[in-house]
Design a protein around this motif. Sequence first.
Motif, PDB file in Angstrom:
ATOM      1  N   PHE A 100       0.733  -1.155  -0.009  1.00 56.64           N
ATOM      2  CA  PHE A 100       0.169  -0.130  -0.480  1.00 56.64           C
ATOM      3  C   PHE A 100       0.904   1.727   0.245  1.00 56.64           C
ATOM      4  O   PHE A 100       0.746   2.480  -0.645  1.00 56.64           O
ATOM      5  CB  PHE A 100      -0.745   0.307   1.199  1.00 56.64           C
ATOM      6  N   GLU A 101       1.919   0.805   0.620  1.00 54.66           N
ATOM      7  CA  GLU A 101       2.469   2.547   1.042  1.00 54.66           C
ATOM      8  C   GLU A 101       3.458   2.894  -0.259  1.00 54.66           C
ATOM      9  O   GLU A 101       3.576   3.708  -0.175  1.00 54.66           O
ATOM     10  CB  GLU A 101       3.628   2.769   2.066  1.00 54.66           C
ATOM     11  N   TYR A 102       4.073   1.614  -0.988  1.00 57.61           N
ATOM     12  CA  TYR A 102       4.492   1.610  -2.269  1.00 57.61           C
ATOM     13  C   TYR A 102       3.870   2.755  -3.345  1.00 57.61           C
ATOM     14  O   TYR A 102       4.552   2.952  -4.002  1.00 57.61           O
ATOM     15  CB  TYR A 102       5.326   0.273  -2.121  1.00 57.61           C
ATOM     16  N   TYR A 103       2.708   2.333  -3.001  1.00 55.50           N
ATOM     17  CA  TYR A 103       2.000   2.595  -4.520  1.00 55.50           C
ATOM     18  C   TYR A 103       1.119   3.667  -4.584  1.00 55.50           C
ATOM     19  O   TYR A 103       0.211   4.355  -5.119  1.00 55.50           O
ATOM     20  CB  TYR A 103       0.400   1.706  -4.699  1.00 55.50           C
ATOM     21  N   GLN A 104       0.246   4.094  -3.225  1.00 53.27           N
ATOM     22  CA  GLN A 104      -0.335   5.185  -2.285  1.00 53.27           C
ATOM     23  C   GLN A 104       0.422   6.877  -3.208  1.00 53.27           C
ATOM     24  O   GLN A 104      -0.613   7.172  -3.445  1.00 53.27           O
ATOM     25  CB  GLN A 104      -0.617   5.531  -1.346  1.00 53.27           C
ATOM     26  N   ASP A 105       1.153   7.193  -3.535  1.00 52.86           N
ATOM     27  CA  ASP A 105       1.444   8.206  -3.700  1.00 52.86           C
ATOM     28  C   ASP A 105       1.325   8.236  -5.679  1.00 52.86           C
ATOM     29  O   ASP A 105       1.974   9.451  -6.135  1.00 52.86           O
ATOM     30  CB  ASP A 105       2.762   8.150  -3.581  1.00 52.86           C
ATOM     31  N   ASP A 106       1.446   6.879  -5.883  1.00 47.74           N
ATOM     32  CA  ASP A 106       0.702   7.295  -7.525  1.00 47.74           C
ATOM     33  C   ASP A 106      -0.764   6.965  -7.332  1.00 47.74           C
ATOM     34  O   ASP A 106      -1.068   7.440  -8.987  1.00 47.74           O
ATOM     35  CB  ASP A 106       1.493   5.334  -8.235  1.00 47.74           C
ATOM     36  N   ILE A 107      -1.632   6.784  -7.278  1.00 47.84           N
ATOM     37  CA  ILE A 107      -3.076   6.785  -6.989  1.00 47.84           C
ATOM     38  C   ILE A 107      -3.456   8.115  -6.415  1.00 47.84           C
ATOM     39  O   ILE A 107      -4.109   8.579  -7.011  1.00 47.84           O
ATOM     40  CB  ILE A 107      -3.696   5.243  -6.094  1.00 47.84           C
ATOM     41  N   PHE A 108      -3.400   8.309  -5.396  1.00 47.75           N
ATOM     42  CA  PHE A 108      -4.278   9.370  -3.894  1.00 47.75           C
ATOM     43  C   PHE A 108      -3.853  10.951  -4.699  1.00 47.75           C
ATOM     44  O   PHE A 108      -5.005  11.547  -5.403  1.00 47.75           O
ATOM     45  CB  PHE A 108      -3.822   9.584  -2.654  1.00 47.75           C
ATOM     46  N   PRO A 109      -2.706  11.154  -5.695  1.00 45.82           N
ATOM     47  CA  PRO A 109      -3.012  12.271  -6.518  1.00 45.82           C
ATOM     48  C   PRO A 109      -4.135  12.852  -7.609  1.00 45.82           C
ATOM     49  O   PRO A 109      -4.232  13.982  -7.811  1.00 45.82           O
ATOM     50  CB  PRO A 109      -1.226  12.271  -7.194  1.00 45.82           C
TER      51      PRO A 109
END
Length: 208
Positions: A100-109
């Motif tokens: 989750f932490e690996y991908y959240q910055d690719d999705i939440f923005p």
Amino acid sequence: MNNRPARAIVSTAYFPPVEYFMAASDTGCILIEDSGSYVKQSYRNRCRIYACDGILSLTVPVLQPQGARDIRGVRIDYSKPWLQQHERALISAYRTSAFFEYYQDDIFPILDSRPETLFELNTALTIRLTELLGLKCAVSFTGDFRKEYGQDTMDLREAIHPKKPVPDVFKSRFKPYYQVFSEKYGFISGLSVLDLLFNEGPNAISFL
């Protein structure tokens, strides 16, 4: 898949289910219908995730212009606090997953950029998810509405639906993977591909 179709046609979807990307993997080309009508209670504005109490549906509220039929004209209603609710729900459901932490910055923005229309949001998320999954898949749009397509096209516009079972062509191929709450409720198939991505990371493509 033997004699695989050259492409798959799908409806626009919010954080699409795993089957959507199975079709993308099978064909290497997906067509997103961009001229059909907006249909309520479909994946066009909702997704399903695996939360602590089981399946949780997340719905994007929309403002449909009077008389509008074209899915491109459907605007998102930001007067409701859905954005914060969805982000909190995703954090609660997947914060302990391996990736989750690996991908959240690719999705939440993408969510935080607050696209005006549902189609813009869905398209940006779908393209990003395709990239994160490592799928070599061309994404294009229909340009017009056609009721039927030829045998070279896998038509999934009505087959992939939250109120319908997973299509047999995909159901038989689901391979169970680790899910955060599987010890409580067992493996659940047919969820948003976010569930697969957050739990399996770079290995997610092997399940498609």
